[in-house]
Design a protein around this motif. Structure first.
Motif, PDB file in Angstrom:
ATOM      1  N   LEU A 211       0.865  -1.188   0.000  1.00  0.00           N
ATOM      2  CA  LEU A 211       0.000   0.000   0.000  1.00  0.00           C
ATOM      3  C   LEU A 211       0.894   1.227   0.000  1.00  0.00           C
ATOM      4  N   LEU A 212       0.764   2.020  -1.029  1.00  0.00           N
ATOM      5  CA  LEU A 212       1.631   3.177  -1.186  1.00  0.00           C
ATOM      6  C   LEU A 212       0.812   4.452  -1.030  1.00  0.00           C
ATOM      7  N   GLU A 213       1.274   5.361  -0.167  1.00  0.00           N
ATOM      8  CA  GLU A 213       0.450   6.516   0.161  1.00  0.00           C
ATOM      9  C   GLU A 213       0.922   7.838  -0.420  1.00  0.00           C
ATOM     10  N   ASN A 214       2.222   8.086  -0.564  1.00  0.00           N
ATOM     11  CA  ASN A 214       2.661   9.371  -1.104  1.00  0.00           C
ATOM     12  C   ASN A 214       3.979   9.231  -1.841  1.00  0.00           C
ATOM     13  N   ALA A 215       4.327  10.244  -2.606  1.00  0.00           N
ATOM     14  CA  ALA A 215       5.525  10.170  -3.458  1.00  0.00           C
ATOM     15  C   ALA A 215       6.789   9.973  -2.638  1.00  0.00           C
ATOM     16  N   THR A 216       6.896  10.606  -1.505  1.00  0.00           N
ATOM     17  CA  THR A 216       8.104  10.480  -0.693  1.00  0.00           C
ATOM     18  C   THR A 216       8.319   9.042  -0.252  1.00  0.00           C
ATOM     19  N   GLY A 217       7.279   8.363   0.155  1.00  0.00           N
ATOM     20  CA  GLY A 217       7.391   6.965   0.537  1.00  0.00           C
ATOM     21  C   GLY A 217       7.324   6.035  -0.665  1.00  0.00           C
ATOM     22  N   PHE A 218       6.628   6.472  -1.709  1.00  0.00           N
ATOM     23  CA  PHE A 218       6.398   5.646  -2.890  1.00  0.00           C
ATOM     24  C   PHE A 218       7.686   5.355  -3.653  1.00  0.00           C
ATOM     25  N   ILE A 219       8.509   6.367  -3.846  1.00  0.00           N
ATOM     26  CA  ILE A 219       9.711   6.213  -4.668  1.00  0.00           C
ATOM     27  C   ILE A 219      10.653   5.152  -4.115  1.00  0.00           C
ATOM     28  N   PRO A 220      11.127   5.275  -2.858  1.00  0.00           N
ATOM     29  CA  PRO A 220      12.041   4.226  -2.371  1.00  0.00           C
ATOM     30  C   PRO A 220      11.355   2.876  -2.207  1.00  0.00           C
ATOM     31  N   LEU A 221      10.071   2.890  -1.894  1.00  0.00           N
ATOM     32  CA  LEU A 221       9.347   1.638  -1.727  1.00  0.00           C
ATOM     33  C   LEU A 221       9.253   0.880  -3.048  1.00  0.00           C
ATOM     34  N   LEU A 222       8.890   1.587  -4.124  1.00  0.00           N
ATOM     35  CA  LEU A 222       8.776   0.909  -5.411  1.00  0.00           C
ATOM     36  C   LEU A 222      10.150   0.512  -5.940  1.00  0.00           C
ATOM     37  N   ARG A 223      11.165   1.335  -5.693  1.00  0.00           N
ATOM     38  CA  ARG A 223      12.522   0.949  -6.101  1.00  0.00           C
ATOM     39  C   ARG A 223      12.944  -0.334  -5.388  1.00  0.00           C
ATOM     40  N   ALA A 224      12.673  -0.431  -4.105  1.00  0.00           N
ATOM     41  CA  ALA A 224      13.022  -1.645  -3.352  1.00  0.00           C
ATOM     42  C   ALA A 224      12.207  -2.837  -3.854  1.00  0.00           C
ATOM     43  N   HIS A 225      10.947  -2.596  -4.178  1.00  0.00           N
ATOM     44  CA  HIS A 225      10.073  -3.651  -4.717  1.00  0.00           C
ATOM     45  C   HIS A 225      10.644  -4.186  -6.038  1.00  0.00           C
ATOM     46  N   ILE A 226      11.058  -3.269  -6.909  1.00  0.00           N
ATOM     47  CA  ILE A 226      11.636  -3.652  -8.195  1.00  0.00           C
ATOM     48  C   ILE A 226      12.915  -4.442  -7.979  1.00  0.00           C
ATOM     49  N   LEU A 227      13.757  -3.983  -7.067  1.00  0.00           N
ATOM     50  CA  LEU A 227      15.002  -4.697  -6.771  1.00  0.00           C
ATOM     51  C   LEU A 227      14.711  -6.123  -6.322  1.00  0.00           C
ATOM     52  N   LYS A 228      13.765  -6.275  -5.418  1.00  0.00           N
ATOM     53  CA  LYS A 228      13.413  -7.598  -4.897  1.00  0.00           C
ATOM     54  C   LYS A 228      12.976  -8.528  -6.027  1.00  0.00           C
ATOM     55  N   GLU A 229      12.165  -7.999  -6.931  1.00  0.00           N
ATOM     56  CA  GLU A 229      11.706  -8.833  -8.040  1.00  0.00           C
ATOM     57  C   GLU A 229      12.836  -9.141  -9.013  1.00  0.00           C
ATOM     58  N   ASP A 230      13.631  -8.107  -9.389  1.00  0.00           N
ATOM     59  CA  ASP A 230      14.721  -8.317 -10.348  1.00  0.00           C
ATOM     60  C   ASP A 230      15.782  -9.273  -9.813  1.00  0.00           C
ATOM     61  N   ARG A 231      16.142  -9.123  -8.549  1.00  0.00           N
ATOM     62  CA  ARG A 231      17.287  -9.853  -8.009  1.00  0.00           C
ATOM     63  C   ARG A 231      16.920 -11.152  -7.306  1.00  0.00           C
ATOM     64  N   ILE A 232      15.664 -11.280  -6.853  1.00  0.00           N
ATOM     65  CA  ILE A 232      15.284 -12.473  -6.092  1.00  0.00           C
ATOM     66  C   ILE A 232      14.168 -13.253  -6.790  1.00  0.00           C
ATOM     67  N   LEU A 233      13.033 -12.603  -7.002  1.00  0.00           N
ATOM     68  CA  LEU A 233      11.865 -13.303  -7.532  1.00  0.00           C
ATOM     69  C   LEU A 233      12.069 -13.815  -8.958  1.00  0.00           C
TER      70      LEU A 233
END
Length: 168
Positions: A79-101
């Motif tokens: 659940l993403l609420e604002n740009a400040t939290g959204f940017i690092p959260l989605l970057r970390a999400h992408i990393l997790k998928e690219d490198r692990i999933l």
């Protein structure tokens, strides 16, 4: 790398670029730039339409379903609420998928399953292209990137911190 996984990773690169653009926009607004509603609406439309509907549709409805059928545990969404939290959260999400999933998917799923998934991805994308939404959303990404260019220094720093796009 399997073509189906490559498709998802290429979409991650576009999403990362638009995240960089959003970051530039947010910094501009913090510095006094008027938060023009059309741009805010465009960012929302891109992330809702491309990241959520197109990209996550392929991941969650096709890739994840295949992995779950092979015994991979189901994971809850974010659940993403604002740009400040959204940017690092989605970057970390992408990393997790690219490198692990995605590497796990390549080990878990067979070549024929990957080929079938690629065909399903193509059908999914054809559906989005048929109504013009895919081209509209990728055009929207280019518009946002042109209006608020991602800062290469911040993008490189983010890539160092979370590995997003490093070496790609």
């Amino acid at each position: 790398m399997a073509k189906a996984i490559e498709v998802l990773m290429n979409e991650h690169r576009l999403i990362e670029r638009v995240l960089g653009s959003l970051e530039t926009f947010a910094i501009g607004v913090e510095g006094g730039l008027a938060p023009e509603r059309p741009f805010v609406a465009d960012y929302a439309a891109f992330f809702r339409g491309f990241a959520d509907a197109c990209h996550h549709g392929k991941e969650e409805d096709i890739l994840f379903q295949r992995m779950i059928e092979r015994g991979f545990p189901r994971e809850t969404g974010l659940l993403l609420e604002n740009a400040t939290g959204f940017i690092p959260l989605l970057r970390a999400h992408i990393l997790k998928e690219d490198r692990i999933l995605y590497p796990m998917a390549e080990r878990l799923l067979t070549g024929p399953e990957m080929d079938a998934m690629e065909t399903e991805f193509e059908a999914f994308e054809r559906t989005m292209r048929a109504d013009g939404s895919y081209d509209r959303l990728t055009g929207l990404a280019e518009k946002l990137l042109a209006a608020f260019r991602p800062d290469p220094g911040r993008m490189a720093e983010a890539a160092q911190m979370v590995g997003c796009g490093a070496g790609r």
